[in-house]
Design a protein around this motif. Structure first.
Motif, PDB file in Angstrom:
ATOM      1  N   VAL A  24       8.770  53.669  85.412  1.00  0.00           N
ATOM      2  CA  VAL A  24       9.917  53.784  85.134  1.00  0.00           C
ATOM      3  C   VAL A  24      10.019  51.958  83.751  1.00  0.00           C
ATOM      4  N   TRP A  25       9.703  52.359  82.586  1.00  0.00           N
ATOM      5  CA  TRP A  25       9.703  51.387  81.898  1.00  0.00           C
ATOM      6  C   TRP A  25      10.913  50.612  80.849  1.00  0.00           C
ATOM      7  N   LYS A  26      10.370  49.322  80.652  1.00  0.00           N
ATOM      8  CA  LYS A  26      11.948  48.704  80.304  1.00  0.00           C
ATOM      9  C   LYS A  26      11.270  48.183  78.899  1.00  0.00           C
ATOM     10  N   ILE A  27      12.366  49.168  78.063  1.00  0.00           N
ATOM     11  CA  ILE A  27      12.042  48.661  76.496  1.00  0.00           C
ATOM     12  C   ILE A  27      13.333  47.259  76.371  1.00  0.00           C
ATOM     13  N   ASP A  28      12.233  46.363  75.251  1.00  0.00           N
ATOM     14  CA  ASP A  28      13.717  44.797  74.932  1.00  0.00           C
ATOM     15  C   ASP A  28      13.364  44.693  73.308  1.00  0.00           C
ATOM     16  N   VAL A  29      14.498  45.221  72.893  1.00  0.00           N
ATOM     17  CA  VAL A  29      14.829  44.941  71.158  1.00  0.00           C
ATOM     18  C   VAL A  29      14.349  44.096  70.820  1.00  0.00           C
ATOM     19  N   LYS A  30      14.677  43.196  70.167  1.00  0.00           N
ATOM     20  CA  LYS A  30      14.751  42.452  69.749  1.00  0.00           C
ATOM     21  C   LYS A  30      14.869  41.990  67.087  1.00  0.00           C
ATOM     22  N   GLY A  31      16.420  41.712  67.157  1.00  0.00           N
ATOM     23  CA  GLY A  31      16.784  41.931  65.888  1.00  0.00           C
ATOM     24  C   GLY A  31      16.792  41.067  65.278  1.00  0.00           C
ATOM     25  N   GLN A  32      18.304  40.754  64.884  1.00  0.00           N
ATOM     26  CA  GLN A  32      18.597  40.098  63.718  1.00  0.00           C
ATOM     27  C   GLN A  32      20.482  40.030  64.007  1.00  0.00           C
ATOM     28  N   THR A  33      21.096  39.177  64.628  1.00  0.00           N
ATOM     29  CA  THR A  33      22.479  39.964  64.513  1.00  0.00           C
ATOM     30  C   THR A  33      23.124  39.299  63.263  1.00  0.00           C
ATOM     31  N   ALA A  34      23.996  39.685  62.508  1.00  0.00           N
ATOM     32  CA  ALA A  34      24.744  39.475  62.027  1.00  0.00           C
ATOM     33  C   ALA A  34      26.801  40.224  62.033  1.00  0.00           C
ATOM     34  N   HIS A  35      27.431  39.513  60.707  1.00  0.00           N
ATOM     35  CA  HIS A  35      28.743  40.247  61.441  1.00  0.00           C
ATOM     36  C   HIS A  35      29.276  41.537  61.026  1.00  0.00           C
ATOM     37  N   ALA A  36      29.949  41.593  61.415  1.00  0.00           N
ATOM     38  CA  ALA A  36      29.534  43.417  61.559  1.00  0.00           C
ATOM     39  C   ALA A  36      30.783  43.695  59.991  1.00  0.00           C
ATOM     40  N   SER A  37      31.065  43.633  59.121  1.00  0.00           N
ATOM     41  CA  SER A  37      31.529  43.414  57.848  1.00  0.00           C
ATOM     42  C   SER A  37      30.630  43.031  56.594  1.00  0.00           C
ATOM     43  N   THR A  38      29.238  42.370  57.342  1.00  0.00           N
ATOM     44  CA  THR A  38      28.245  42.098  56.060  1.00  0.00           C
ATOM     45  C   THR A  38      26.534  42.516  57.039  1.00  0.00           C
ATOM     46  N   PRO A  39      26.830  43.699  57.545  1.00  0.00           N
ATOM     47  CA  PRO A  39      25.375  44.362  58.592  1.00  0.00           C
ATOM     48  C   PRO A  39      24.380  43.787  57.533  1.00  0.00           C
ATOM     49  N   GLU A  40      24.212  44.419  57.086  1.00  0.00           N
ATOM     50  CA  GLU A  40      23.039  43.966  55.594  1.00  0.00           C
ATOM     51  C   GLU A  40      22.606  43.036  55.991  1.00  0.00           C
ATOM     52  N   LYS A  41      22.844  41.675  56.186  1.00  0.00           N
ATOM     53  CA  LYS A  41      22.041  40.716  56.586  1.00  0.00           C
ATOM     54  C   LYS A  41      22.080  40.610  58.376  1.00  0.00           C
ATOM     55  N   GLY A  42      21.440  41.635  58.686  1.00  0.00           N
ATOM     56  CA  GLY A  42      21.231  41.300  59.824  1.00  0.00           C
ATOM     57  C   GLY A  42      20.058  42.350  60.353  1.00  0.00           C
ATOM     58  N   ASN A  43      19.086  42.734  61.516  1.00  0.00           N
ATOM     59  CA  ASN A  43      18.511  43.539  62.000  1.00  0.00           C
ATOM     60  C   ASN A  43      18.781  44.408  63.137  1.00  0.00           C
ATOM     61  N   ASN A  44      19.656  46.208  62.847  1.00  0.00           N
ATOM     62  CA  ASN A  44      20.386  46.109  64.162  1.00  0.00           C
ATOM     63  C   ASN A  44      19.774  46.266  64.823  1.00  0.00           C
ATOM     64  N   ALA A  45      19.574  45.831  66.421  1.00  0.00           N
ATOM     65  CA  ALA A  45      18.714  46.024  68.100  1.00  0.00           C
ATOM     66  C   ALA A  45      19.018  47.354  68.469  1.00  0.00           C
ATOM     67  N   LEU A  46      19.987  47.787  67.930  1.00  0.00           N
ATOM     68  CA  LEU A  46      20.563  48.712  69.051  1.00  0.00           C
ATOM     69  C   LEU A  46      20.042  49.934  68.417  1.00  0.00           C
ATOM     70  N   THR A  47      20.476  49.662  67.179  1.00  0.00           N
ATOM     71  CA  THR A  47      19.943  51.276  66.202  1.00  0.00           C
ATOM     72  C   THR A  47      18.270  51.626  66.120  1.00  0.00           C
ATOM     73  N   ALA A  48      17.835  50.152  66.374  1.00  0.00           N
ATOM     74  CA  ALA A  48      16.227  49.982  66.397  1.00  0.00           C
ATOM     75  C   ALA A  48      16.024  50.669  67.539  1.00  0.00           C
ATOM     76  N   LEU A  49      16.335  50.337  68.647  1.00  0.00           N
ATOM     77  CA  LEU A  49      16.408  51.029  69.894  1.00  0.00           C
ATOM     78  C   LEU A  49      16.186  52.396  69.754  1.00  0.00           C
ATOM     79  N   LEU A  50      17.346  53.110  69.303  1.00  0.00           N
ATOM     80  CA  LEU A  50      17.482  54.519  69.469  1.00  0.00           C
ATOM     81  C   LEU A  50      16.298  54.975  68.609  1.00  0.00           C
ATOM     82  N   THR A  51      15.786  54.229  67.832  1.00  0.00           N
ATOM     83  CA  THR A  51      14.691  54.822  66.432  1.00  0.00           C
ATOM     84  C   THR A  51      13.758  55.177  67.390  1.00  0.00           C
TER      85      THR A  51
END
Length: 517
Positions: A307-334
Motif C-alpha cells: 500500500v503506497w501513500k501519496i501526498d500532494v502539495k499545492g497552494q491554498t486560496a480562497h474559494a472565491s478566487t480559486p485561480e490564485k491557488g493550485n488545488n492539491a485535491l484535484t491534482a491528486l485526483l488527476t
C-alpha cells in the motif's frame, strides 16, 4: 473649508489613531466558546469592551447588544447611515516573521498584527471619521451609527442578533473589502455530496489493477486545499512514480510517495451530516497559505502488493478566487484517475469526480454550468473537500455564481451531473446574490467621494466573496483595501499601510457629511 479642517484634524491625530489600533490588535479576539454573557468567548467580548471605551471617550452614545455587537451613535436620533465593521479575527499560525500576531509593530510605513487590515484598522478609521466631525463641531441633519460586531469570521451570528432588535438603516457601508465600492456579491452554492459502496464493490480480489484505498483532503469548504493525500494498492512503486511524474508535469503540484498502511477497521469516516456541519462559510474570510513543496519520495521497493501513500502539495486560496491557488485535491485526483485502476464502482466514481472537477478548470465548463454576465462576471467552482475510506465517500465544492445564475440553470444541472456519476448531492438551494444597483444615489455618493480624495475613477465592483453586508438590502462594501497591495489578510504578517488608515478616515468623514450633513 470642512475638508481642509477635517483632513488637518485627522493628520494631527495620526499617532493617537495608531495607538488605538494597537490597543485592539493586542487583544486575541478569535472566536472562543460561549461563556455566560460572552456569546463568542473571552477575546471578542474584551475587544468590544475596549472599543466601547474608545467610542464613549470620543463623544458617541454607546449601546452594548449583549456582547454580540456594540454601537456608537452620533448626531440626531433620526439615523441615516450605519457603518458596519468587526473586531473578531481569524486564527493565527506560528510562522509570523515581522512580529507576533498580537504584538503590533509599525515598520516601513506599515502597521503589522492580526486584524490590522481585517478589520480593526478600518474600524478605527471609521471611528476617527466620526470623532473628527464631533470634535470640529460640524452639525449633522441626520445620525450616523458605528456598529462593531464580533462574529464576522464565523458566520455573522452577531448581526443576526443585532438585526433581530434593530432595523436596517437607509444606507449602510462596511469598510471590510476593496476600494472603491463593492455593490455585488455573487450567489453561492456549497452543498455536500456523498456515495456508499459495499465491500464486494471495493474489494473484489478477482479484478486486476490498482485500487484506491483512501482519500483525505480539505479542511473548509471555502478554502482551496493546499494539501491532499491518498493510499493506493495493486501497483508497483516504480509504476506509481512514473504516473506521478506525468501528473506533476500537468498540474505543477508536488507529489511525495511513501509506504502507506491499511486504515484501521475502527476508523470511521466523517458522516455527511458532520461534513455539512463543518462546511459553514465566513462573511468576507481570506485563508492562510504557507505550503512548502516536499521532494518526491525515493523508495527502492517495487512490490505491487504493498500500500503506497501519496501526498500532494499545492497552494491554498480562497474559494472565491480559486485561480490564485493550485488545488492539491484535484491534482491528486488527476494522478489517481490516470492509474490502471480495478473496474469497481468506487474507482469509476472517483474517476468521474476527477472529470467533473478537472484540475485547473474552475469556470463551470466541466459541469455544464459555465455562464457570465457583464455586471457580475463568471461562475467559479472548486472542489475543496473529499473523504473516502473504501466504503463511504463524502465531498464538498464551493461555487460562486453571477446574477444570471438560478437554481434551474446551475443547482439542478450540477446535481444531475453528480447523479450521473453515482453521487447524491444534499438538498438545498443557492444563497442568492447581493446587489445594490450602481446608479443609486448612495452608491454614487460613495464613488464621488472616493474620486475626490484619490483622483482615481470610481466604479462599482463585484466580488465572489461574501462581505458583512450580504444580508442587507441597502448595504455595500466601501474600503479599505487597495488592489495593488497584498496586506496578507488572514495570513502571516498581516499589515495595513499607515497612510491608508488616515486616508480612509478622511474619505469616511467626507462621505458621512454628504449623506448625513
Amino acid at each position: 473649508m470642512q475638508r481642509t479642517e477635517i483632513d488637518a484634524y485627522i493628520d494631527s491625530m495620526k499617532d493617537e489613531m495608531l495607538e488605538d489600533v494597537k490597543t485592539l490588535v493586542r487583544i486575541d479576539s478569535e472566536k472562543g466558546d460561549a461563556a455566560g454573557d460572552k456569546p463568542f468567548g473571552e477575546g471578542p467580548a474584551k475587544a468590544l469592551k475596549a472599543a466601547s471605551g474608545m467610542m464613549e471617550k470620543y463623544g458617541l452614545r454607546v449601546t452594548n447588544y449583549d456582547n454580540y455587537v456594540v454601537a456608537g451613535d452620533f448626531g440626531p436620533a433620526d439615523k441615516e447611515l450605519d457603518i458596519l465593521a468587526h473586531l473578531d479575527v481569524v486564527p493565527v499560525s506560528k510562522d509570523w516573521t515581522v512580529t507576533q500576531p498580537f504584538e503590533p509593530l509599525i515598520r516601513d510605513g506599515k502597521i503589522y498584527g492580526r486584524g490590522t487590515s481585517d478589520d480593526k484598522g478600518p474600524a478605527v478609521a471609521a471611528l476617527y471619521a466620526i470623532r473628527a466631525i464631533h470634535d470640529l463641531h460640524i452639525p449633522l441633519k441626520k445620525g450616523v451609527r458605528l456598529i462593531l460586531g464580533s462574529d464576522e469570521e464565523c458566520g455573522s451570528a452577531d448581526l443576526e442578533y443585532y438585526y433581530s432588535k434593530e432595523k436596517e438603516a437607509p444606507c449602510t457601508f462596511s469598510p471590510d473589502a476593496n476600494w472603491p465600492v463593492i455593490n455585488i456579491e455573487k450567489a453561492r452554492l456549497a452543498l455536500p455530496f456523498h456515495a456508499e459502496f459495499n465491500l464486494k464493490e471495493t474489494e473484489n480480489k478477482e479484478k486486476a489493477g490498482a485500487d484506491i484505498v483512501s482519500i483525505t483532503a480539505g479542511t473548509k469548504v471555502n478554502v482551496v486545499p493546499g494539501s491532499a493525500s491518498a493510499q493506493v494498492a495493486g501497483i508497483s512503486f516504480e509504476d506509481l512514480q512514473k504516473y506521478a511524474q506525468k501528473a506533476a508535469e500537468t498540474t505543477k503540484a508536488v507529489y511525495t510517495l511513501s509506504e502507506g498502511c491499511e486504515p484501521a477497521a475502527n476508523d470511521q469516516p466523517e458522516t455527511n451530516d458532520q461534513l455539512a456541519a463543518n462546511n459553514q462559510p465566513t462573511a468576507n474570510g481570506q485563508p492562510e497559505a504557507n505550503n512548502q513543496p516536499a521532494a518526491n519520495g525515493q523508495l527502492g521497493i517495487k512490490s505491487a502488493s504493498a500500500v503506497w501513500k501519496i501526498d500532494v502539495k499545492g497552494q491554498t486560496a480562497h474559494a472565491s478566487t480559486p485561480e490564485k491557488g493550485n488545488n492539491a485535491l484535484t491534482a491528486l485526483l488527476t494522478l489517481l484517475s490516470c492509474l490502471p485502476l480495478k473496474d469497481t464502482r468506487a474507482n469509476k466514481t472517483i474517476r468521474g469526480i476527477s472529470q467533473l472537477f478537472a484540475h485547473g478548470v474552475t469556470d463551470g465548463s466541466s459541469q455544464g454550468i459555465a455562464m457570465s454576465d457583464e455586471k457580475s462576471g463568471s461562475v467559479t467552482i472548486t472542489l475543496n473537500m473529499l473523504s473516502f475510506d473504501g466504503h463511504t465517500l463524502t465531498g464538498a465544492y464551493d461555487c460562486r455564481a453571477p446574477l444570471c445564475a438560478t437554481d434551474e440553470n446551475l443547482t439542478e444541472v450540477l446535481r444531475e451531473h453528480l447523479r450521473e456519476n453515482g453521487l447524491t448531492m444534499d438538498k438545498g438551494r443557492m444563497t442568492p446574490a447581493h446587489h445594490v444597483p450602481a446608479d443609486t444615489p448612495f452608491v454614487k455618493t460613495l464613488l464621488e467621494t472616493y474620486e475626490e480624495y484619490t483622483g482615481k475613477p470610481g466604479r462599482a465592483l463585484y466580488t465572489g466573496g461574501g462581505t458583512y453586508v450580504h444580508e442587507l438590502k441597502r448595504g455595500v462594501a466601501f474600503g479599505c483595501e487597495s488592489e495593488d497591495v497584498d496586506n496578507h489578510m488572514h495570513g502571516d504578517d498581516e499589515f495595513m499601510v499607515v497612510d491608508m488608515i488616515t486616508l480612509s478616515a478622511k474619505i469616511f468623514a467626507a462621505a458621512i457629511l454628504k449623506i448625513c450633513g
